[in-house]
Design an enzyme around this catalytic site. Structure first.
Site, PDB file in Angstrom:
ATOM      1  N   GLY A 122       0.814  -1.211   0.000  1.00 35.49           N
ATOM      2  CA  GLY A 122       0.000   0.000   0.000  1.00 35.49           C
ATOM      3  C   GLY A 122       0.846   1.258   0.000  1.00 35.49           C
ATOM      4  N   LEU A 123       2.147   1.121  -0.278  1.00 33.39           N
ATOM      5  CA  LEU A 123       3.010   2.303  -0.382  1.00 33.39           C
ATOM      6  C   LEU A 123       3.269   2.624  -1.850  1.00 33.39           C
ATOM      7  CD1 LEU A 123       5.555   1.444   2.478  1.00 33.39           C
ATOM      8  CD2 LEU A 123       3.565   2.943   2.619  1.00 33.39           C
ATOM      9  N   ASP A 149      -1.540   8.454  -6.290  1.00 31.50           N
ATOM     10  CA  ASP A 149      -0.244   7.786  -6.136  1.00 31.50           C
ATOM     11  C   ASP A 149       0.777   8.308  -7.134  1.00 31.50           C
ATOM     12  OD1 ASP A 149      -1.800   6.388  -4.414  1.00 31.50           O
ATOM     13  OD2 ASP A 149      -1.712   4.487  -5.491  1.00 31.50           O
ATOM     14  N   SER A 165       3.711  -0.033  -7.399  1.00 31.67           N
ATOM     15  CA  SER A 165       3.442  -0.047  -8.844  1.00 31.67           C
ATOM     16  C   SER A 165       3.548   1.358  -9.437  1.00 31.67           C
ATOM     17  CB  SER A 165       2.098  -0.705  -9.171  1.00 31.67           C
ATOM     18  OG  SER A 165       1.073  -0.184  -8.393  1.00 31.67           O
TER      19      SER A 165
HETATM   20  C1  GLA Z   1      -4.918   3.458  -4.246  1.00 38.19           C
HETATM   21  C2  GLA Z   1      -5.153   4.223  -5.543  1.00 38.19           C
HETATM   22  C3  GLA Z   1      -5.284   5.734  -5.298  1.00 38.19           C
HETATM   23  C4  GLA Z   1      -6.277   6.037  -4.188  1.00 38.19           C
HETATM   24  C5  GLA Z   1      -6.001   5.161  -2.963  1.00 38.19           C
HETATM   25  C6  GLA Z   1      -7.044   5.333  -1.904  1.00 38.19           C
HETATM   26  O1  GLA Z   1      -3.666   3.759  -3.717  1.00 38.19           O
HETATM   27  O2  GLA Z   1      -4.118   3.994  -6.464  1.00 38.19           O
HETATM   28  O3  GLA Z   1      -5.652   6.390  -6.487  1.00 38.19           O
HETATM   29  O4  GLA Z   1      -7.589   5.882  -4.623  1.00 38.19           O
HETATM   30  O5  GLA Z   1      -5.927   3.785  -3.303  1.00 38.19           O
HETATM   31  O6  GLA Z   1      -7.029   6.639  -1.412  1.00 38.19           O
END
Ligand code: GLA
Length: 389
Positions: free
Chosen positions: A126-127, A174, A130
């Protein structure tokens, strides 16, 4: 891991020294989750954990890719004139997809290249490993092919890779955070207008502690896309009675009065998260403006509750990290970050309590799940760039 060691690693794999070395960060998000594709605000920063890449142009049209993080995959190769997606091409689809999107915007690739990547962003954490890879390849392609593109063009191309090539309908947060990051600065971005401001991350005596559940998530196969369509459906229903373009246009009061238009328990909770989280993000920035860290921390924790109960993207592993952190002295707030369903949480912790918090949260986690969580103090970094010429 640094530029010099990456050069050596490249040389071991490809027998010659690379022409250039690049670094692409990962990202955290202070607050503003699942607001980007709902026309709201986000408040992310790029971090010093990320992905290094070393590359050299080739004279033929072959692209060779090697990842030190996935040595089992060995060398992946493709021809720069054949950029179609292939499911079994694994992680290679991200670099290939980036070239595909750039080609769509008019880039011409008259030769291939060799690329070696090595990252210290835990996969599926979750960091944004990709997006880190997408921007890395974007910046490399810009250099190798002398492309006339701005960093923001690469940011949008990265999102297109996710949306069109991989099939994850993610927002822009991201790629934006990773492409546009600045050392020691967060970015307060209004996704409706794409206006943003850099904002010094000054948390006084506190740090951002990243807590990695080591429960890997794969957003592409998760309910991420479902959440997005639920928000779109809620918006469609609201639009029957209220003139708004996105959920981010609504105040909490306007939303409350529009719930009868949605009239569905699940959809109301999804949309409520989007509307309230957007307001919380605006309030959190105001709290930082006012040097009111206590309020900032409460908003961060409220974000978690909303993601857990209304948006339902948390998992017991992340709730345990966050709940346990909340109970510790010196913790101002804590919450899950990123898409959810696994990955990382953050806690805003007084610097002198970091070791203690890590210890207690780590012990509790290990006892409950039988494997360890990892902890890192976040350092805020520059966006994707070349490290050495
Ligand atoms: C992922 C997505 C982002 C965003 C987050 C949640 O990281 O790539 O665009 O939606 O989830 O905030």
């Amino acid at each position: 891991m640094d530029a010099a060691s990456i050069k050596q690693e490249y040389q071991k794999v490809f027998d010659v020294a690379p022409q250039s070395v690049f670094f692409s960060p990962g990202r955290i998000n202070l607050i503003g989750e699942h607001t980007d594709y709902n026309g709201g605000h986000v408040f992310p920063c790029a971090i010093t954990l990320g992905t290094f890449g070393a590359a050299s142009p080739r004279t033929d049209s072959t692209v060779r890719l090697y990842s030190a993080n996935l040595p089992k995959d060995g060398m992946l190769t493709f021809d720069v004139n054949d950029l179609d997606f292939h499911k079994d091409f694994g992680w290679g689809n991200y670099p290939k997809g980036m070239l595909y999107e750039l080609a769509k915007k008019g880039a011409k690739f008259d030769h291939g290249f060799d690329l070696y990547v090595h990252g210290n962003l835990p996969d599926g954490s979750g960091l944004s490993s990709s997006a880190s890879l997408e921007l890395l390849v974007g910046v490399i392609a810009k250099k190798l092919y002398n492309l006339d593109v701005e960093q923001m063009d690469l940011v949008y191309a990265g999102q297109q890779v996710e949306n069109d090539y991989i099939g994850l309908n993610s927002g822009i947060m991201d790629q934006f955070a990773i492409g546009m990051g600045k050392k020691d600065q967060a970015m307060f971005l209004d996704v409706n207008t794409m206006k943003y401001e850099y904002y010094p991350v000054d948390l006084g005596d506190n740090v951002v502690l990243i807590m990695n559940s080591n429960k890997s998530h794969d957003l592409a196969s998760s309910k991420y896309n479902e959440r997005r369509s639920q928000c779109e459906e809620a918006l469609r229903r609201i639009q029957k009675g209220v003139d708004v373009k996105t959920l981010g246009d609504l105040s909490k009061e306007q939303f409350d009065q529009a719930t009868y238009l949605i009239n569905d328990d699940t959809l109301i909770r999804r949309a409520r998260h989007a509307v309230f989280e957007n307001q919380r993000t605006i309030d959190a920035k105001q709290a930082l403006d006012d040097h009111d860290l206590k309020t900032f921390g409460h908003l961060v924790s409220a974000s978690h509750i909303s993601l857990q109960y209304d948006y339902e993207v948390s998992v017991p592993e992340l709730d345990t990290l966050v709940d346990t952190a909340w109970d510790q002295k010196g913790v101002l707030g804590a919450r899950i970050i990123g898409g959810g369903f696994g990955g990382c949480a953050i806690a805003i912790v007084s610097r002198d309590q970091v070791d203690h918090v890590q210890q207690v949260v780590g012990d509790t986690y290990l006892k409950r799940f039988g494997y360890a969580a990892d902890f890192y103090v976040a350092e805020i970094a520059d966006g994707t760039h070349e490290v050495t010429a």
